[in-house]
Enzyme design. Structure first.
Site, mmCIF file in Angstrom:
data_model
loop_
_atom_site.group_PDB
_atom_site.id
_atom_site.type_symbol
_atom_site.label_atom_id
_atom_site.label_comp_id
_atom_site.label_asym_id
_atom_site.label_seq_id
_atom_site.Cartn_x
_atom_site.Cartn_y
_atom_site.Cartn_z
ATOM 1 N N ASP A 124 -1.744 -34.674 43.479
ATOM 2 C CA ASP A 124 -1.720 -35.081 42.099
ATOM 3 C C ASP A 124 -3.356 -35.613 41.705
ATOM 4 O O ASP A 124 -3.522 -35.744 40.827
ATOM 5 C CB ASP A 124 -0.711 -36.082 41.736
ATOM 6 C CG ASP A 124 0.495 -35.401 41.528
ATOM 7 O OD1 ASP A 124 0.602 -34.078 41.227
ATOM 8 O OD2 ASP A 124 1.497 -36.066 41.412
ATOM 9 N N LYS B 214 0.175 -39.853 34.431
ATOM 10 C CA LYS B 214 0.336 -38.540 33.856
ATOM 11 C C LYS B 214 1.864 -38.368 33.835
ATOM 12 O O LYS B 214 2.720 -38.956 34.484
ATOM 13 C CB LYS B 214 -0.617 -37.500 34.764
ATOM 14 C CG LYS B 214 0.332 -37.343 36.265
ATOM 15 C CD LYS B 214 1.399 -36.514 36.160
ATOM 16 C CE LYS B 214 2.303 -36.522 37.590
ATOM 17 N NZ LYS B 214 3.622 -36.432 37.987
HETATM 18 P P1 ATP Z 1 3.821 -38.958 41.894
HETATM 19 O O1 ATP Z 1 4.136 -38.722 40.544
HETATM 20 O O2 ATP Z 1 2.403 -38.568 42.287
HETATM 21 O O3 ATP Z 1 4.770 -38.283 42.910
HETATM 22 P P2 ATP Z 1 5.033 -41.434 41.652
HETATM 23 O O4 ATP Z 1 4.580 -41.929 40.634
HETATM 24 O O5 ATP Z 1 6.393 -40.963 41.952
HETATM 25 O O6 ATP Z 1 3.960 -40.672 42.204
HETATM 26 P P3 ATP Z 1 3.694 -43.740 43.050
HETATM 27 O O7 ATP Z 1 3.944 -44.845 42.093
HETATM 28 O O8 ATP Z 1 2.442 -43.292 43.118
HETATM 29 O O9 ATP Z 1 4.775 -42.525 42.945
HETATM 30 O O10 ATP Z 1 4.119 -44.258 44.382
HETATM 31 C C1 ATP Z 1 4.828 -43.736 45.511
HETATM 32 C C2 ATP Z 1 4.779 -44.738 46.650
HETATM 33 O O11 ATP Z 1 3.340 -44.653 47.069
HETATM 34 C C3 ATP Z 1 5.347 -46.096 46.509
HETATM 35 O O12 ATP Z 1 6.435 -46.396 46.873
HETATM 36 C C4 ATP Z 1 4.302 -46.964 47.343
HETATM 37 O O13 ATP Z 1 4.836 -47.288 48.480
HETATM 38 C C5 ATP Z 1 3.235 -45.858 47.829
HETATM 39 N N1 ATP Z 1 1.878 -46.350 47.192
HETATM 40 C C6 ATP Z 1 0.756 -46.105 47.703
HETATM 41 N N2 ATP Z 1 -0.567 -46.485 47.084
HETATM 42 C C7 ATP Z 1 0.351 -47.069 45.900
HETATM 43 C C8 ATP Z 1 -0.508 -47.529 44.705
HETATM 44 N N3 ATP Z 1 -1.844 -47.623 44.839
HETATM 45 N N4 ATP Z 1 0.328 -47.838 43.838
HETATM 46 C C9 ATP Z 1 1.526 -47.693 43.862
HETATM 47 N N5 ATP Z 1 2.203 -47.141 44.898
HETATM 48 C C10 ATP Z 1 1.526 -46.839 46.158
#
Ligand code: ATP
Length: 313
Positions: A137, A11
């Site tokens: 989210d 998203k």
């Molecule tokens: P958001 O936009 O919801 O804040 P994000 O895109 O910034 O999320 P994610 O890629 O979801 O961040 O990951 C953040 C942290 O979550 C990673 O550093 C990782 O350690 C942990 N994590 C837990 N599960 C997962 C997964 N399935 N894929 C990626 N990271 C994960």
């Protein structure tokens, strides 16, 4: 029981407004979320016993209980005991820690996949209620499309589909931003301006930047959508990461519609009305900022969240 192959779209936030504090310690938010066709793929296979095994193509993704896909499987086992174990393989295409909700999308896919595998017949609302236990989210990732998200992000209202638009996403591969850090820093710097009573929060929502964007979305007017993009977290993340600020500036110059950071960053996106326009912006940004660390994707807005891969019946 059979295996399932699911698509878990990323998203972007067309709007992220921090309204104030909530009694539960989280922030009260107004967000407009949009699914795009950059997606992880998950393969779920039934396993004997109650084992949960997890594999991922990306070496930096944790394979323990902290993985949201694992936590989603565990939550489903706790809520529906005796249904069996699951083997989960994640083909990671959404960059990590990018503000694109990749982890939440994986967790949401496991909820949807186990509902199918165990023939539970959960409604979308029931799946979203389970998702809300794991992350703010995650409910949006289940239903996807274009939606207004209030509260912590879990109070969703669908908005008209914008599935003709494109977004060029750009991110420095080596850079990631911790979401808790971004919100804590924002509270530290701007906490004095928060609306903290229900009445003040209502007033803030009624007069805030979402009003213009919701009007633009109702009219499906790309130029006006572009002008109404807003993300409060840019105020802390761009200052801390000047590289991201420069990327945003360059994308804004290239895009006739506008550019903004998604979520807590560091991914920045530029809107485009056609695929050709998006390709041009993507090519141009790589010419202007020649850096092997810079990753760029041309994505299309999509009107759905977690879904079965096309090859699935
Ligand atoms: P958001 O936009 O919801 O804040 P994000 O895109 O910034 O999320 P994610 O890629 O979801 O961040 O990951 C953040 C942290 O979550 C990673 O550093 C990782 O350690 C942990 N994590 C837990 N599960 C997962 C997964 N399935 N894929 C990626 N990271 C994960």
């Amino acid at each position: 029981m059979r295996s399932y192959h699911l698509i878990a779209p990323a998203k972007i936030n067309l709007l992220l407004e921090i309204v104030g504090d909530r009694p539960d310690g989280f922030h009260e938010l107004v967000m407009v979320m949009q699914s795009v066709d950059l997606a992880d793929e998950l393969e779920l296979k039934p396993l004997g016993g109650d084992r949960i095994s997890l594999h991922c193509t990306h070496p930096q993704v944790p394979l323990d209980e902290s993985n949201l896909a694992y936590r989603a499987a565990k939550l489903m086992q706790d809520c529906f005991p005796g249904r069996g174990g699951v083997d989960i393989t994640i083909q990671k295409k959404i960059p990590i820690g990018a503000g694109l909700a990749g982890g939440s999308a994986d967790g949401a896919a496991v909820l949807v996949g186990l509902d199918l595998m165990w023939n539970l017949g959960l409604t979308q609302d029931e799946l979203c209620a389970l998702a809300a236990k794991l992350g703010s989210d995650m409910p949006f990732c289940i239903s996807g499309g274009t939606a207004l998200a209030l509260g912590r992000g879990e109070e969703l209202s669908p908005l008209p589909d914008l599935d003709r638009l494109y977004a060029v996403l750009a991110k420095y591969q080596s850079l990631s931003v911790s979401t808790p850090w971004a919100y804590q820093t924002y509270r530290h710097e701007f906490g004095a301006t928060y609306a903290n009573t229900p009445a003040a929060q209502q007033e803030r929502r009624r007069t805030g930047p979402s009003v213009g964007l919701l009007g633009a979305i109702a009219h499906r007017d790309p130029a006006s959508i572009g002008r109404s993009l807003h993300n409060d977290l840019e105020k802390v993340v761009l200052g801390h990461h000047p590289q991201v600020g420069l990327l945003r500036e360059k994308l804004a110059i290239q895009s006739p519609l506008g550019a903004m950071m998604s979520g807590s960053g560091p991914t920045v996106f530029a809107l485009a009305a056609t695929r050709e326009e998006a390709q041009r912006i993507a090519t141009q940004i790589q010419i202007e900022l020649p850096d092997p660390d810079l990753e760029v994707w041309v994505t299309k807005f999509i009107g759905r969240g977690i879904h079965l891969a096309e090859s699935e019946p």
